[in-house]
Design a protein around this motif. Sequence first.
Motif, PDB file in Angstrom:
ATOM      1  N   ALA A  38       0.818  -1.215   0.000  1.00 46.76           N
ATOM      2  CA  ALA A  38       0.000   0.000   0.000  1.00 46.76           C
ATOM      3  C   ALA A  38       0.851   1.264   0.000  1.00 46.76           C
ATOM      4  CB  ALA A  38      -0.912  -0.007   1.227  1.00 46.76           C
ATOM      5  N   ASP A  39       0.383   2.252  -0.723  1.00 45.80           N
ATOM      6  CA  ASP A  39       0.970   3.588  -0.662  1.00 45.80           C
ATOM      7  C   ASP A  39       0.228   4.432   0.368  1.00 45.80           C
ATOM      8  OD1 ASP A  39       2.849   3.145  -2.731  1.00 45.80           O
ATOM      9  OD2 ASP A  39       1.269   3.461  -4.215  1.00 45.80           O
ATOM     10  N   LEU A  40      -1.055   4.127   0.565  1.00 44.31           N
ATOM     11  CA  LEU A  40      -1.917   4.867   1.468  1.00 44.31           C
ATOM     12  C   LEU A  40      -2.690   3.893   2.342  1.00 44.31           C
ATOM     13  CD1 LEU A  40      -3.478   7.455   2.403  1.00 44.31           C
ATOM     14  CD2 LEU A  40      -4.994   7.080   0.441  1.00 44.31           C
ATOM     15  N   LEU A  41      -2.626   4.114   3.650  1.00 43.43           N
ATOM     16  CA  LEU A  41      -3.368   3.298   4.615  1.00 43.43           C
ATOM     17  C   LEU A  41      -4.507   4.153   5.168  1.00 43.43           C
ATOM     18  CD1 LEU A  41      -0.230   2.036   6.556  1.00 43.43           C
ATOM     19  CD2 LEU A  41      -1.504   0.765   4.811  1.00 43.43           C
ATOM     20  N   ILE A  42      -5.739   3.746   4.903  1.00 50.49           N
ATOM     21  CA  ILE A  42      -6.900   4.464   5.432  1.00 50.49           C
ATOM     22  C   ILE A  42      -7.508   3.612   6.533  1.00 50.49           C
ATOM     23  CG2 ILE A  42      -9.204   5.380   4.970  1.00 50.49           C
ATOM     24  CD1 ILE A  42      -8.300   5.958   2.108  1.00 50.49           C
ATOM     25  N   PHE A  43      -7.640   4.208   7.696  1.00 52.65           N
ATOM     26  CA  PHE A  43      -8.247   3.535   8.837  1.00 52.65           C
ATOM     27  C   PHE A  43      -9.593   4.205   9.107  1.00 52.65           C
ATOM     28  CE2 PHE A  43      -3.684   3.032   9.250  1.00 52.65           C
ATOM     29  CZ  PHE A  43      -3.576   1.665   9.436  1.00 52.65           C
ATOM     30  N   GLN A  44     -10.672   3.468   8.874  1.00 52.59           N
ATOM     31  CA  GLN A  44     -12.035   3.970   9.042  1.00 52.59           C
ATOM     32  C   GLN A  44     -12.621   3.304  10.279  1.00 52.59           C
ATOM     33  OE1 GLN A  44     -14.065   6.153   6.966  1.00 52.59           O
ATOM     34  NE2 GLN A  44     -15.222   6.025   8.865  1.00 52.59           N
ATOM     35  N   PHE A  45     -13.078   4.103  11.248  1.00 51.19           N
ATOM     36  CA  PHE A  45     -13.574   3.522  12.491  1.00 51.19           C
ATOM     37  C   PHE A  45     -14.416   4.528  13.266  1.00 51.19           C
ATOM     38  CE2 PHE A  45      -9.434   5.405  13.150  1.00 51.19           C
ATOM     39  CZ  PHE A  45      -9.558   6.128  14.321  1.00 51.19           C
ATOM     40  N   PRO A  46     -15.204   4.040  14.214  1.00 47.42           N
ATOM     41  CA  PRO A  46     -15.884   4.943  15.145  1.00 47.42           C
ATOM     42  C   PRO A  46     -14.939   5.238  16.312  1.00 47.42           C
ATOM     43  CG  PRO A  46     -16.634   2.709  15.516  1.00 47.42           C
ATOM     44  CD  PRO A  46     -15.661   2.657  14.353  1.00 47.42           C
ATOM     45  N   LEU A  47     -14.793   6.489  16.660  1.00 51.60           N
ATOM     46  CA  LEU A  47     -13.994   6.825  17.836  1.00 51.60           C
ATOM     47  C   LEU A  47     -14.718   6.245  19.049  1.00 51.60           C
ATOM     48  CD1 LEU A  47     -11.376   8.495  18.295  1.00 51.60           C
ATOM     49  CD2 LEU A  47     -12.838  10.348  19.058  1.00 51.60           C
ATOM     50  N   PHE A  48     -14.001   5.515  19.869  1.00 57.66           N
ATOM     51  CA  PHE A  48     -14.602   4.799  20.992  1.00 57.66           C
ATOM     52  C   PHE A  48     -13.759   5.056  22.226  1.00 57.66           C
ATOM     53  CE2 PHE A  48     -15.553   0.934  23.442  1.00 57.66           C
ATOM     54  CZ  PHE A  48     -16.940   0.961  23.391  1.00 57.66           C
ATOM     55  N   TRP A  49     -14.336   5.670  23.224  1.00 57.14           N
ATOM     56  CA  TRP A  49     -13.595   6.053  24.426  1.00 57.14           C
ATOM     57  C   TRP A  49     -12.365   6.892  24.052  1.00 57.14           C
ATOM     58  CZ3 TRP A  49     -15.911   6.237  28.813  1.00 57.14           C
ATOM     59  CH2 TRP A  49     -16.870   5.293  29.157  1.00 57.14           C
ATOM     60  N   PHE A  50     -12.562   7.824  23.134  1.00 57.55           N
ATOM     61  CA  PHE A  50     -11.513   8.750  22.691  1.00 57.55           C
ATOM     62  C   PHE A  50     -10.338   8.034  22.035  1.00 57.55           C
ATOM     63  CE2 PHE A  50     -13.708  10.803  26.234  1.00 57.55           C
ATOM     64  CZ  PHE A  50     -14.141  11.969  25.611  1.00 57.55           C
ATOM     65  N   ASN A  51     -10.604   6.890  21.429  1.00 55.50           N
ATOM     66  CA  ASN A  51      -9.528   6.120  20.816  1.00 55.50           C
ATOM     67  C   ASN A  51     -10.126   5.235  19.733  1.00 55.50           C
ATOM     68  OD1 ASN A  51      -7.023   4.809  20.390  1.00 55.50           O
ATOM     69  ND2 ASN A  51      -6.566   4.901  22.570  1.00 55.50           N
ATOM     70  N   LEU A  56      -9.209  -2.737  16.247  1.00 51.49           N
ATOM     71  CA  LEU A  56      -8.247  -2.065  15.375  1.00 51.49           C
ATOM     72  C   LEU A  56      -6.900  -1.918  16.072  1.00 51.49           C
ATOM     73  CD1 LEU A  56      -7.409  -0.623  12.801  1.00 51.49           C
ATOM     74  CD2 LEU A  56      -8.541   1.444  13.674  1.00 51.49           C
ATOM     75  N   LYS A  57      -6.908  -1.596  17.342  1.00 53.59           N
ATOM     76  CA  LYS A  57      -5.656  -1.510  18.096  1.00 53.59           C
ATOM     77  C   LYS A  57      -4.974  -2.878  18.121  1.00 53.59           C
ATOM     78  CE  LYS A  57      -2.553   0.356  20.870  1.00 53.59           C
ATOM     79  NZ  LYS A  57      -1.649  -0.720  21.178  1.00 53.59           N
ATOM     80  N   GLY A  58      -5.750  -3.931  18.275  1.00 51.89           N
ATOM     81  CA  GLY A  58      -5.193  -5.284  18.241  1.00 51.89           C
ATOM     82  C   GLY A  58      -4.546  -5.607  16.904  1.00 51.89           C
ATOM     83  N   TRP A  59      -5.194  -5.159  15.811  1.00 49.75           N
ATOM     84  CA  TRP A  59      -4.611  -5.363  14.489  1.00 49.75           C
ATOM     85  C   TRP A  59      -3.253  -4.671  14.427  1.00 49.75           C
ATOM     86  CZ3 TRP A  59      -2.846  -2.212  10.613  1.00 49.75           C
ATOM     87  CH2 TRP A  59      -2.639  -2.800   9.363  1.00 49.75           C
TER      88      TRP A  59
END
Length: 170
Positions: A38-51, A56-59
């Motif tokens: 990848a040239d670009l990594l897009i992380f799409q997620f709901p902010l949960f407890w300000f994080n 996703l953190k486990g990934w």
Amino acid sequence: GHLHNSEAFNYGVETWKAYKRGGLSKDLVEEQKKVQEADLLIFQFPLFWFNMPAILKGWMDRVLVQGFAYDLSKAYDGGLLQGKLSLFSFTTGGSQEKYAIRGGIRPFLWPMQHGIMHFCGVKVLEPHICYAPERVSEEKRKEMLTAWTQRLKTLWKEEPIDCSPEWYFK
């Protein structure tokens, strides 16, 4: 595989040693190949407890291991994933005004953007934030989707943020 030190388990050391000897599981190796390509990594997620959500953190913990994504002697601008861009695109539960009361959203991004992406040498684009989509009108949600669509068309023209403490905490 086997543990490097079964007497004193250290996750960081164990994953580093497993990476070096080719002992990571097949699914992690496949994810690392995707990151490499990848040239670009897009992380799409709901902010949960300000994080980011725990999954996703486990990934990130399992895929972005020492030796692959970073080396303790080669971090930040010298990180192992140089030449890549990242973008955090997320929704919030609270309105933009709710975050403004607490000094804005940027301080919450420091550990994610600076502490993970920038640490690994990845350049970071300004985040794309949709504030409280479940609390706005259908028209406003459509505007959010249109803004995201438009942004995706011009991402390659954007300059990365500087990832300095001033950007996050000014």
